[in-house]
Design a protein around this motif. Structure first.
Motif, PDB file in Angstrom:
ATOM      1  N   GLY A  32       0.877  -1.204  -0.018  1.00  0.00           N
ATOM      2  CA  GLY A  32       0.012   0.032   0.050  1.00  0.00           C
ATOM      3  C   GLY A  32       0.982   1.070  -0.019  1.00  0.00           C
ATOM      4  O   GLY A  32       2.165   1.174   0.280  1.00  0.00           O
ATOM      5  N   ASN A  33       0.280   2.374  -0.204  1.00  0.00           N
ATOM      6  CA  ASN A  33       0.968   3.509   0.005  1.00  0.00           C
ATOM      7  C   ASN A  33       0.089   4.941   0.553  1.00  0.00           C
ATOM      8  O   ASN A  33       0.335   5.760   0.230  1.00  0.00           O
ATOM      9  CB  ASN A  33       1.281   4.098  -1.395  1.00  0.00           C
ATOM     10  CG  ASN A  33       0.161   4.565  -2.424  1.00  0.00           C
ATOM     11  OD1 ASN A  33      -1.031   4.312  -1.967  1.00  0.00           O
ATOM     12  ND2 ASN A  33       0.249   4.807  -3.764  1.00  0.00           N
ATOM     13  N   GLY A  34      -0.638   4.537   1.294  1.00  0.00           N
ATOM     14  CA  GLY A  34      -1.552   5.288   2.112  1.00  0.00           C
ATOM     15  C   GLY A  34      -2.751   5.876   1.446  1.00  0.00           C
ATOM     16  O   GLY A  34      -3.760   6.339   1.959  1.00  0.00           O
ATOM     17  N   TYR A  35      -2.723   5.714   0.052  1.00  0.00           N
ATOM     18  CA  TYR A  35      -3.793   6.174  -0.794  1.00  0.00           C
ATOM     19  C   TYR A  35      -4.521   4.779  -1.201  1.00  0.00           C
ATOM     20  O   TYR A  35      -5.736   5.024  -1.577  1.00  0.00           O
ATOM     21  CB  TYR A  35      -3.341   6.780  -2.036  1.00  0.00           C
ATOM     22  CG  TYR A  35      -4.360   7.381  -3.084  1.00  0.00           C
ATOM     23  CD1 TYR A  35      -4.942   8.428  -3.009  1.00  0.00           C
ATOM     24  CD2 TYR A  35      -4.299   6.505  -3.999  1.00  0.00           C
ATOM     25  CE1 TYR A  35      -5.867   8.771  -3.971  1.00  0.00           C
ATOM     26  CE2 TYR A  35      -5.224   6.859  -5.274  1.00  0.00           C
ATOM     27  CZ  TYR A  35      -6.122   8.008  -5.005  1.00  0.00           C
ATOM     28  OH  TYR A  35      -7.131   8.416  -6.001  1.00  0.00           O
ATOM     29  N   MET A  36      -4.028   3.999  -1.591  1.00  0.00           N
ATOM     30  CA  MET A  36      -4.484   2.786  -2.019  1.00  0.00           C
ATOM     31  C   MET A  36      -3.629   1.687  -1.515  1.00  0.00           C
ATOM     32  O   MET A  36      -2.435   1.723  -1.440  1.00  0.00           O
ATOM     33  CB  MET A  36      -4.590   2.481  -3.424  1.00  0.00           C
ATOM     34  CG  MET A  36      -3.405   2.767  -4.389  1.00  0.00           C
ATOM     35  SD  MET A  36      -3.784   2.629  -6.203  1.00  0.00           S
ATOM     36  CE  MET A  36      -2.063   2.630  -6.720  1.00  0.00           C
ATOM     37  N   GLY A  37      -4.093   0.232  -1.695  1.00  0.00           N
ATOM     38  CA  GLY A  37      -3.444  -0.946  -1.377  1.00  0.00           C
ATOM     39  C   GLY A  37      -4.025  -2.173  -1.682  1.00  0.00           C
ATOM     40  O   GLY A  37      -5.131  -2.179  -2.040  1.00  0.00           O
ATOM     41  N   GLN A  38      -3.466  -3.209  -1.429  1.00  0.00           N
ATOM     42  CA  GLN A  38      -4.026  -4.481  -1.905  1.00  0.00           C
ATOM     43  C   GLN A  38      -3.474  -5.726  -1.070  1.00  0.00           C
ATOM     44  O   GLN A  38      -2.170  -5.490  -0.767  1.00  0.00           O
ATOM     45  CB  GLN A  38      -3.836  -4.662  -3.459  1.00  0.00           C
ATOM     46  CG  GLN A  38      -2.447  -4.772  -3.946  1.00  0.00           C
ATOM     47  CD  GLN A  38      -2.277  -4.805  -5.170  1.00  0.00           C
ATOM     48  OE1 GLN A  38      -1.282  -5.277  -5.821  1.00  0.00           O
ATOM     49  NE2 GLN A  38      -3.372  -4.466  -5.943  1.00  0.00           N
ATOM     50  N   ARG A  39      -4.185  -6.642  -0.916  1.00  0.00           N
ATOM     51  CA  ARG A  39      -3.682  -7.941  -0.615  1.00  0.00           C
ATOM     52  C   ARG A  39      -2.693  -8.689  -1.623  1.00  0.00           C
ATOM     53  O   ARG A  39      -2.831  -8.290  -2.798  1.00  0.00           O
ATOM     54  CB  ARG A  39      -4.850  -9.102  -0.054  1.00  0.00           C
ATOM     55  CG  ARG A  39      -5.482  -8.347   1.142  1.00  0.00           C
ATOM     56  CD  ARG A  39      -6.735  -9.202   1.198  1.00  0.00           C
ATOM     57  NE  ARG A  39      -6.563 -10.675   1.376  1.00  0.00           N
ATOM     58  CZ  ARG A  39      -6.395 -11.485   2.543  1.00  0.00           C
ATOM     59  NH1 ARG A  39      -6.348 -10.623   3.376  1.00  0.00           N
ATOM     60  NH2 ARG A  39      -6.250 -12.559   2.607  1.00  0.00           N
ATOM     61  N   ALA A  40      -1.866  -9.761  -1.231  1.00  0.00           N
ATOM     62  CA  ALA A  40      -1.157 -10.130  -2.248  1.00  0.00           C
ATOM     63  C   ALA A  40      -1.805 -11.379  -3.251  1.00  0.00           C
ATOM     64  O   ALA A  40      -1.290 -12.535  -3.119  1.00  0.00           O
ATOM     65  CB  ALA A  40       0.188 -10.747  -1.339  1.00  0.00           C
ATOM     66  N   ASN A  41      -2.945 -10.989  -3.858  1.00  0.00           N
ATOM     67  CA  ASN A  41      -3.270 -11.769  -4.754  1.00  0.00           C
ATOM     68  C   ASN A  41      -2.457 -11.937  -5.808  1.00  0.00           C
ATOM     69  O   ASN A  41      -1.731 -11.247  -6.075  1.00  0.00           O
ATOM     70  CB  ASN A  41      -4.853 -11.102  -5.040  1.00  0.00           C
ATOM     71  CG  ASN A  41      -5.657 -10.722  -4.116  1.00  0.00           C
ATOM     72  OD1 ASN A  41      -5.948  -9.594  -3.902  1.00  0.00           O
ATOM     73  ND2 ASN A  41      -6.047 -11.730  -3.046  1.00  0.00           N
ATOM     74  N   PHE A  42      -2.758 -13.324  -6.439  1.00  0.00           N
ATOM     75  CA  PHE A  42      -1.892 -13.580  -7.768  1.00  0.00           C
ATOM     76  C   PHE A  42      -2.511 -12.579  -8.752  1.00  0.00           C
ATOM     77  O   PHE A  42      -3.412 -12.367  -8.901  1.00  0.00           O
ATOM     78  CB  PHE A  42      -1.775 -14.917  -8.024  1.00  0.00           C
ATOM     79  CG  PHE A  42      -1.188 -15.707  -6.992  1.00  0.00           C
ATOM     80  CD1 PHE A  42      -0.249 -15.409  -6.156  1.00  0.00           C
ATOM     81  CD2 PHE A  42      -1.684 -17.263  -7.005  1.00  0.00           C
ATOM     82  CE1 PHE A  42       0.283 -16.227  -5.174  1.00  0.00           C
ATOM     83  CE2 PHE A  42      -0.914 -17.863  -5.986  1.00  0.00           C
ATOM     84  CZ  PHE A  42      -0.018 -17.412  -5.347  1.00  0.00           C
TER      85      PHE A  42
END
Length: 772
Positions: A32-42
């Motif tokens: 993530g970067n404070g603005y968006m992020g994501q789980r470690a999906n393939f």
């Protein structure tokens, strides 16, 4: 608990693929970067168990509250951070057969979260059913410099065949939350376009009208040479993709570079999203993947410059603390005072992604010490902006004045749907008041009190005034029907911590009023008029302070967690059979509520917050009584116990509790990491080192250090910001070195001696002696 991750100082590394731990890894390897992020999906298709999650900060949905009955004052909705457009997707086909790691043999699998430079990588060999072997190497990140940009490098190499390889990069908005009621989906399509140069997809939420636009473009190279693309374009409901196919010989490497801009209506006008996304995407793609990756490394180097903790002699502890710091830095940057810190950050959906009291109690100290003071200030301003909503929350529960800050919120409105939390866990108000004190005490920014702080303190104090009642039987003020920090007891009377933090808030509010009357008389008069403060109110506060009831056990010399606590059968946790733990996964709620077992620090939470009000012997008696009864099934528990254990000289207990909080998710202590990481407790891990092992406090405008080195370590070092100075502190078994990296002098005290660390200066200490 099974430890399957490799020990490494700067990376989290998984060296084989096990579907049974995949969802845990999806949480741990989140970015993530404070603005968006994501789980470690393939990126490629995966038909096995997975929790798909891509999140945009501040974008949420008011999902209807689902309960079996209704009570007056219940919130109408539970706010949820939304699983938004899956922008990382890249279908890969080998001669028309989809690459799916759940349907093929996976060899030489390595997944790495490089925390030093801020990217996620994977490499593996896939053996298809027909025997074809394909080597895959991927790198992806969300940019810390260009916060709307995500980038992926996806390289494939046929190892024993030649054939047609197809890439299908796509944007998929037909997603849902795992915890949505009745499998409801929250997104509606607004517009889409699949084009040869770029594709975009715009969605909006069914409620609140948040709009999110994702704009995608990509390049493909073979052995480093750019290929001409003639994509087959596809548009379906909430979906766009581009398909490209290439004949690829054995040992040739085909690499796809995917660039995506994600923009929201929080930052751009509704009619400007595609334009804004396209502009951000074009600039990023023109820079190229390698430049973006170097920007990422540089941005993270700057983050680590101010927040790294170095531990020598204990790789497990080193990896744990850096993982926690990494997650904190990529969850909240402080650049947007509309945002706060959810308990799971960008790593999962649990708890709705909303703001809890965790921020004030656990996160504020981290940002105070590792970043410019404006970052922590923005966390406080976030609550100030919600003051009117907090007053509304109090009215909804029947109070005629004052403010009750919500237990869970996205916009200041209460949205938690468990009655014992919503109505009773009111100690959260005290944490918000304490955060104001903590900020002002640490930074020296007393101007904040007149600008924002007093208004919040006064309204919280008014709430406490109305929430207590006078007991004629006791001749004291009491607080009935509350839930303290220990959520394994509900609807109790006179929770010691709640009563104590309420009185402390009243005391601090009166101190601030006096301070302003002396030093800012014009502002004091203005605020008194604005708030309508009357002498009868402050007199009542003083009466409550003088006559609050606190449950005590005079025989043991401890503060009782609440009335009737000694009626319980007091059996230490160590005497429970292992199969009973964790209690919340093995016991009925009824059995838990009747037991003596404590979920997290309760009385000890108060002794941590108000540590300057109690002597060591008082802390010791209470710690010795309550810690053996604590199961630490809240992620927020071990850090407080570690800090107090350090102060009491219980060094082994302190280390045990530190390691538990530092590796809570990496080692899946509570068997729940698959739901997401415990982001706010990660700040508690930092506290355990800095406030625990280093003994950092602020007293009388001095930064106080009382450090020791755990027996498992050779040394440790860290940096803290303090009133314009950045101090590098190095602690070994026989010395302490404090170096000032700025031109601003800093007042410090090491053990019991006070000194000034001059501009670019250094202080050296050997236990009680000091040389400058």
């Amino acid at each position: 608990m099974r430890q399957y991750l490799k020990m490494d100082e700067w990376s989290i590394i998984e060296e084989s693929f096990d579907p049974s731990t995949h969802e845990i890894s999806e949480s741990i390897f989140s970015i993530g970067n404070g603005y968006m992020g994501q789980r470690a999906n393939f990126e490629e298709k995966y038909s096995g168990a997975s929790l798909q999650g891509s999140y945009m900060a501040g974008v949420y949905y008011p999902d209807k509250t689902r309960v079996g009955w209704w009570k007056n004052g219940y919130p109408e909705y539970f706010a949820k951070v939304l699983n938004s457009t899956n922008w990382i997707g890249i279908h890969v086909l080998l001669d028309g057969v989809a690459l799916d790691l759940a349907q093929c043999e996976v060899k030489a699998f390595v997944r790495e979260l490089n925390m030093k430079e801020g990217y996620l990588s994977r490499r593996f060999t896939a053996v298809m059913e027909d025997g074809k072997e394909l080597r895959v190497e991927t790198v992806r990140f969300v940019s810390m410099k260009r916060h709307e940009i995500g980038a992926i490098r996806y390289a494939v190499t046929p190892l024993n065949f030649s054939g047609m390889i197809t890439f299908v990069p796509y944007l998929d908005g037909d997603v849902k939350n795992k915890d949505s009621n009745y499998e409801e989906k929250f997104w509606l399509e607004v517009e889409k376009n699949a084009g040869p140069e770029r594709s975009y997809l715009t969605l909006k939420t069914k409620k609140l009208d948040f709009h999110v636009t994702s704009v995608m473009s990509f390049d493909v190279t073979k052995n480093g040479t750019a290929l001409e693309l003639q994509p087959v374009l596809v548009e379906n409901e909430k979906y766009v993709s581009s398909e490209v196919s290439f004949e690829t010989a054995k040992d040739e490497t085909l690499t796809l570079y995917k660039y995506v801009a994600n923009v929201t209506s929080r930052d751009h006008g509704l009619g400007q999203l595609v334009e804004a996304g396209t502009a951000a995407l074009s600039a990023a793609k023109s820079a190229g993947f390698d430049v973006l990756l170097q920007e990422q490394a540089d941005a993270w180097a700057e983050k680590w410059k101010g927040s790294d903790i170095i531990i020598e002699g204990d790789v497990s502890a080193q990896q744990g603390i850096r993982f926690n710091i990494f997650q904190l830095n990529q969850t909240y940057t402080g650049e947007d005072d509309r945002l706060n810190i959810g308990p799971k950050g960008f790593t999962g959906e649990k708890y709705g992604g909303s703001t809890y009291w965790d921020t004030e109690a656990y996160c504020v100290p981290f940002y105070l010490s590792t970043a410019d003071s404006s970052i922590a200030r923005n966390l406080l301003i976030y609550r100030y902006k919600h003051l009117e909503k907090a007053k509304e929350n109090a009215r909804k529960l029947g109070f005629t004045k004052g403010a009750l800050y919500p237990m869970v919120t996205m916009n200041g409105e209460e949205c938690h749907n468990e009655w014992e939390i919503t109505f009773e866990e009111i100690h959260r108000n005290g944490a918000i008041a304490y955060a104001i004190y903590n900020y002002v005490n640490y930074t020296g920014d007393k101007a904040y009190l007149g600008q924002y702080g007093l208004e919040v303190l006064a309204e919280i104090s008014r709430f406490w005034e109305e929430r207590v009642n006078f007991s004629k039987e006791k001749g004291k003020y009491v607080m009935l029907g509350v839930t303290g920090p220990n959520e394994y007891e509900n609807n109790v009377n006179n929770n010691w911590y709640t009563n104590r933090i309420a009185v402390w808030t009243l005391e601090y509010t009166l101190e601030v009023l006096e301070e302003l009357s002396k030093h800012e008389p014009a502002r004091y008069k203005e605020l008194v008029e604005k708030l309508g403060l009357r002498e009868e109110e402050t007199s009542k506060w003083k009466d409550i302070i003088a006559n609050m009831y606190y449950p005590l056990d005079n025989e043991r010399g401890v503060f009782l967690q609440q009335d009737g606590f000694l009626d319980k059968e007091l059996v230490p946790v160590k005497e429970l059979a292992p199969e009973h733990l964790p209690l919340n996964q093995n016991w009925s709620w009824d059995r838990i509520l009747r037991s003596c077992y404590i979920k997290q620090a309760d009385v000890l939470q108060g002794l941590y917050f108000l540590g300057d009000r109690y002597d060591l012997e008082t802390k010791k008696r209470n710690f010795d009584f309550y810690e053996p009864l604590t199961v630490h099934e809240s992620s927020l528990s071990p850090c407080v116990h570690s800090i107090l254990a350090c102060e009491l000289g219980y060094q082994e207990k302190a280390y045990e509790m530190y390691l538990r909080t530092a590796r809570l998710d990496l080692d899946n202590y509570n068997n729940d990491t698959e739901d997401g990481c415990h982001t706010t407790s990660m700040a508690g891990t930092w506290m355990a080192v800095i406030q625990g092992f280093a003994g950092l406090r602020v007293h009388n405008n001095e930064l106080v250090l009382r450090p020791f080195v755990p027996s498992h370590w050779m040394s440790f070092s860290f940096k803290v910001m303090f009133r314009g100075s950045r101090l590098q502190v190095n602690v070994t078994e026989d010395s302490i070195i404090v170096a000032n990296e700025t031109e601003t002098p800093a007042a410090i005290r090491i053990y019991d001696q006070s000194y000034t660390v001059g501009a670019m200066g250094e202080v050296r200490s050997k236990k009680s002696s000091m040389t400058v």
